[in-house]
Design a protein around this motif. Structure first.
Motif, PDB file in Angstrom:
ATOM      1  N   GLY A 258     -41.841-107.821  -8.823  1.00 47.92           N
ATOM      2  CA  GLY A 258     -42.694-106.946  -9.610  1.00 47.92           C
ATOM      3  C   GLY A 258     -43.533-106.026  -8.755  1.00 47.92           C
ATOM      4  O   GLY A 258     -43.959-104.957  -9.198  1.00 47.92           O
ATOM      5  N   SER A 259     -43.759-106.388  -7.517  1.00 51.49           N
ATOM      6  CA  SER A 259     -44.532-105.548  -6.602  1.00 51.49           C
ATOM      7  C   SER A 259     -43.730-104.363  -6.096  1.00 51.49           C
ATOM      8  O   SER A 259     -44.279-103.484  -5.433  1.00 51.49           O
ATOM      9  CB  SER A 259     -44.999-106.387  -5.408  1.00 51.49           C
ATOM     10  OG  SER A 259     -43.879-106.865  -4.678  1.00 51.49           O
ATOM     11  N   GLY A 260     -42.397-104.366  -6.374  1.00 49.63           N
ATOM     12  CA  GLY A 260     -41.516-103.321  -5.877  1.00 49.63           C
ATOM     13  C   GLY A 260     -40.765-103.716  -4.630  1.00 49.63           C
ATOM     14  O   GLY A 260     -39.873-102.999  -4.180  1.00 49.63           O
ATOM     15  N   LEU A 261     -41.102-104.846  -4.042  1.00 48.52           N
ATOM     16  CA  LEU A 261     -40.434-105.311  -2.834  1.00 48.52           C
ATOM     17  C   LEU A 261     -39.019-105.804  -3.183  1.00 48.52           C
ATOM     18  O   LEU A 261     -38.826-106.543  -4.146  1.00 48.52           O
ATOM     19  CB  LEU A 261     -41.240-106.442  -2.185  1.00 48.52           C
ATOM     20  CG  LEU A 261     -40.636-107.035  -0.905  1.00 48.52           C
ATOM     21  CD1 LEU A 261     -40.627-106.005   0.215  1.00 48.52           C
ATOM     22  CD2 LEU A 261     -41.420-108.296  -0.471  1.00 48.52           C
ATOM     23  N   ILE A 262     -38.035-105.406  -2.377  1.00 45.25           N
ATOM     24  CA  ILE A 262     -36.647-105.827  -2.565  1.00 45.25           C
ATOM     25  C   ILE A 262     -36.289-106.816  -1.462  1.00 45.25           C
ATOM     26  O   ILE A 262     -36.442-106.522  -0.263  1.00 45.25           O
ATOM     27  CB  ILE A 262     -35.685-104.629  -2.550  1.00 45.25           C
ATOM     28  CG1 ILE A 262     -36.014-103.699  -3.722  1.00 45.25           C
ATOM     29  CG2 ILE A 262     -34.231-105.093  -2.614  1.00 45.25           C
ATOM     30  CD1 ILE A 262     -35.147-102.459  -3.754  1.00 45.25           C
ATOM     31  N   LEU A 263     -35.828-107.986  -1.867  1.00 46.08           N
ATOM     32  CA  LEU A 263     -35.479-109.049  -0.925  1.00 46.08           C
ATOM     33  C   LEU A 263     -33.964-109.215  -0.848  1.00 46.08           C
ATOM     34  O   LEU A 263     -33.267-109.103  -1.858  1.00 46.08           O
ATOM     35  CB  LEU A 263     -36.099-110.379  -1.367  1.00 46.08           C
ATOM     36  CG  LEU A 263     -37.619-110.417  -1.537  1.00 46.08           C
ATOM     37  CD1 LEU A 263     -38.047-111.795  -2.029  1.00 46.08           C
ATOM     38  CD2 LEU A 263     -38.309-110.085  -0.216  1.00 46.08           C
ATOM     39  N   GLU A 264     -33.477-109.489   0.369  1.00 43.06           N
ATOM     40  CA  GLU A 264     -32.070-109.821   0.552  1.00 43.06           C
ATOM     41  C   GLU A 264     -31.912-111.334   0.390  1.00 43.06           C
ATOM     42  O   GLU A 264     -32.432-112.112   1.189  1.00 43.06           O
ATOM     43  CB  GLU A 264     -31.599-109.383   1.944  1.00 43.06           C
ATOM     44  CG  GLU A 264     -31.595-107.890   2.156  1.00 43.06           C
ATOM     45  CD  GLU A 264     -30.578-107.205   1.253  1.00 43.06           C
ATOM     46  OE1 GLU A 264     -29.548-107.823   0.940  1.00 43.06           O
ATOM     47  OE2 GLU A 264     -30.834-106.051   0.847  1.00 43.06           O
TER      48      GLU A 264
END
Length: 633
Positions: free
Chosen positions: A488-494
């Motif tokens: 939700g913060s906009g961070l994209i995780l692999e």
């Protein structure tokens, strides 16, 4: 992850790449079964069927049968027919000047009266061939004092299904290896060609066969056509029967008609320069053999022995004189190459059609073409090709591939539905933890009018960015096949990173969000995420665990009024992994079960674990997900 890879392979390469291995396995199994002889009966059945379906042929005028039937026995009033009557019959026949006469009646023991008279006829007419049986267990000696050139054996072989399809032309003498023994049919054929100045020779390409006027008779080898490990009597030569396909393939005359001098003018033309076979054509003698290669037999699947010898003689004469083909087959390499080609055909059809019904139709059409091709090759050229094994492979692989296609199509549809449901659920979670939180924060302060207009405008501009980022993320999600996660913060995780690293990222990114007002009162932030052996987790499960932690932390920021301390940990204790979030806020204010709680319980069931969310004493809330490591994914 594996499901998505499977779907990608299925979409790009179709069912062919997956159906090929079992299709090849079926091909190998059929070949192995054929090698050990498990296909013989089926191949014999197809051979008989195709022979029976051939167009009718003209009767062979060169072979005439004098058949002793039931009415002849009644007329003679004695059985067996006395030697005197047989002598009289042969004498009458000689007056019509046939090229050779085959006496298919055992006469090693005289049947008086007339034994001496019969012996005299044999001595005076060397074109009369008598019979014997040489192979155990039922040897029968020929009449005494007859030279070998006037004797032919009549031993016949039955296949395992009790049908007779082979004929032994010559073999080594069981009692004297130096001298060969010749069959009744071969002796008569030799007499016929000798009178025409034609000599029987050994073959050139195959020295063990017979060559007549440059034509080699195809002999049955150990693995001939559908036969496996065939025994031809030991060092002899057998041929495969190519019956003349006709309801009445030869002229048949009765004994009484000859002895009564009936139709002498007709018989003078019919018997002159012919091969004449004399034998029993009555059921009382038992000289009957079984075949299903001839249509409309009078005995319904049975043929008289004398007729059988006539068919052998006719097919050799027809091959040499008329060019009618004898039955032959490919070498082993050619046969198995043919089977392999037709074994791969249904797999190739499945690759090309990519459709269940088109595949079934194409396989059925291929089966019809295969049978038709085998039929034409047998009818026109006498070539016996492997039809039965190829049809079995076509049927098993064709139907199996179609059933497999049905199954995979249904599986793919169900997979698509599940993926859409997961996408909807994940999209809701991302929107819930991102833009909805920003929207709720802005609406709250708008109603209270406790913040400046510029600050509220900034919140709604942030909401606009978050919604646009979600759209871009969903496009990326379609391409990356769930290998990434957007918070939700906009961070994209692999998601291919270790799970404890992902949990650290989720924790830090979520607590840095400014749209949760109770994060502003936090004084103590504790985190401790022990390494988790995530080889027991799918990529989807890692995704859901990260979202669980984000949801739990967001709930602290939204509902934990007066919170000063938050602690997030993951530990391995008591054979369980426990992911826990604790705070010292106001505790749970409502007993209603929201959507986040329901989803957490569903995740716990999927992991085979437990979920709990409850208030702590004297204040605070704990949200915990625990599960046991299971089998490796």
């Amino acid at each position: 992850m594996r499901r998505r890879i499977w779907n990608r392979i299925t979409q790009e390469f179709g069912l062919w790449s997956v159906a090929a291995p079992p299709g090849i396995l079926v091909l190998v199994l059929v070949i192995l079964i054929r090698i050990v002889g498990g296909m013989q009966s089926l191949e014999w059945m197809f051979l008989d069927t195709m022979l029976r379906l051939r167009p009718p042929e003209k009767p062979d005028e060169r072979v005439v049968i004098v058949g002793i039937d039931e009415k002849d026995i009644e007329w003679v009033k004695q059985y067996p027919v006395p030697d005197g009557k047989i002598a009289e019959l042969l004498t009458k026949l000689e007056t019509y000047k046939p090229l050779a006469i085959g006496l298919d009646i055992f006469k090693n023991v005289p049947v008086e009266p007339g034994g001496e008279q019969l012996a005299k006829v044999w001595q005076e007419n060397t074109n009369i061939i008598n019979i014997e049986k040489i192979l155990p267990p039922a040897e029968i000696s020929p009449p005494q004092k007859l030279p070998p050139k006037q004797i032919g054996f009549v031993d016949l072989f039955n296949d395992a299904d009790s049908k007779t399809r082979r004929y032994l032309l010559y073999t080594t003498n069981p009692k004297n290896d130096k001298d060969d023994k010749y069959s009744l049919a071969l002796q008569l054929v030799n007499r016929y060609f000798t009178t025409k100045g034609i000599e029987l020779k050994n073959g050139k390409s195959d020295p063990n066969t017979i060559m007549i006027q440059g034509i080699e008779l195809p002999r049955i080898t150990d693995n001939f056509g559908g036969y496996v490990g065939i025994n031809d009597g030991g060092g002899g030569m057998s041929i495969l029967m190519n019956f003349r396909n006709n309801y009445q393939p030869f002229h048949v005359i009765s004994l009484r008609d000859i002895l009564n001098d009936k139709n002498k003018k007709v018989y003078a033309k019919l018997l002159r320069d012919r091969i004449v076979l004399v034998g029993n054509r009555n059921l009382s003698v038992g000289d009957i053999f079984y075949t299903s290669a001839l249509p409309r037999l009078q005995l319904k699947g049975q043929i008289y022995g004398v007729d059988y010898h006539a068919h052998v003689i006719s097919q050799i004469l027809s091959t040499v004189i008329d060019g009618r083909p004898m039955l032959h087959s490919w070498e082993d390499m050619g046969e198995y190459t043919w089977i392999v080609i037709w074994g791969f055909l249904p797999i190739i059809i499945g690759r090309l059609t990519q459709s269940v019904w088109r595949n079934l139709f194409s396989v059925c059409l291929a089966g019809v073409c295969l049978f038709s091709y085998g039929y034409v090759m047998l009818w026109l050229w006498g070539l016996w090709i492997p039809v039965a094994p190829s049809l079995i492979i076509l049927a098993v692989n064709g139907v199996g591939l179609s059933a497999f296609a049905f199954y995979q199509h249904d599986k793919f549809l169900r997979s698509q539905i599940n993926e859409r449901q997961n996408t909807i659920q994940h999209t809701f979670t991302v929107i819930h933890n991102g833009p909805l939180q920003t929207l709720a924060y802005g609406l709250k302060h708008m109603r209270a009018q406790d913040v400046p207009y510029e600050q509220l405008l900034g919140q709604f501009e942030k909401l606009d960015r978050e919604i646009r980022e979600i759209g871009e993320f969903l496009k990326l999600e379609t391409l990356t096949k769930e290998e990434s996660l957007r918070l939700g913060s906009g961070l994209i995780l692999e998601l291919n990173r270790p799970l404890h690293d992902l949990l650290y990222e989720v924790y830090s990114s979520t607590l840095e969000r400014h749209d949760f007002e109770y994060f502003k009162t936090l004084k103590v932030k504790i985190r401790n995420f022990e390494p988790i052996d995530d080889k027991y987790l799918t990529m989807e499960q890692k995704r859901e665990i990260c979202l669980f932690l984000e949801e739990a932390l967001c709930n602290v920021g939204k509902h934990a009024q007066g919170v000063k301390r938050v602690q997030a940990t993951s530990v391995y204790a008591e054979n369980k992994y426990k992911l826990c979030v604790k705070d010292n806020g106001s505790g749970i204010q409502s007993k209603l079960e929201n959507k986040g709680t329901k989803h957490s319980k569903l995740l716990a069931r999927q992991l085979g674990g437990e979920f709990r969310r409850e208030s702590l004493f004297p204040r605070g809330t704990i949200c915990e997900l625990s599960w046991k490591p299971t089998k490796e994914v």
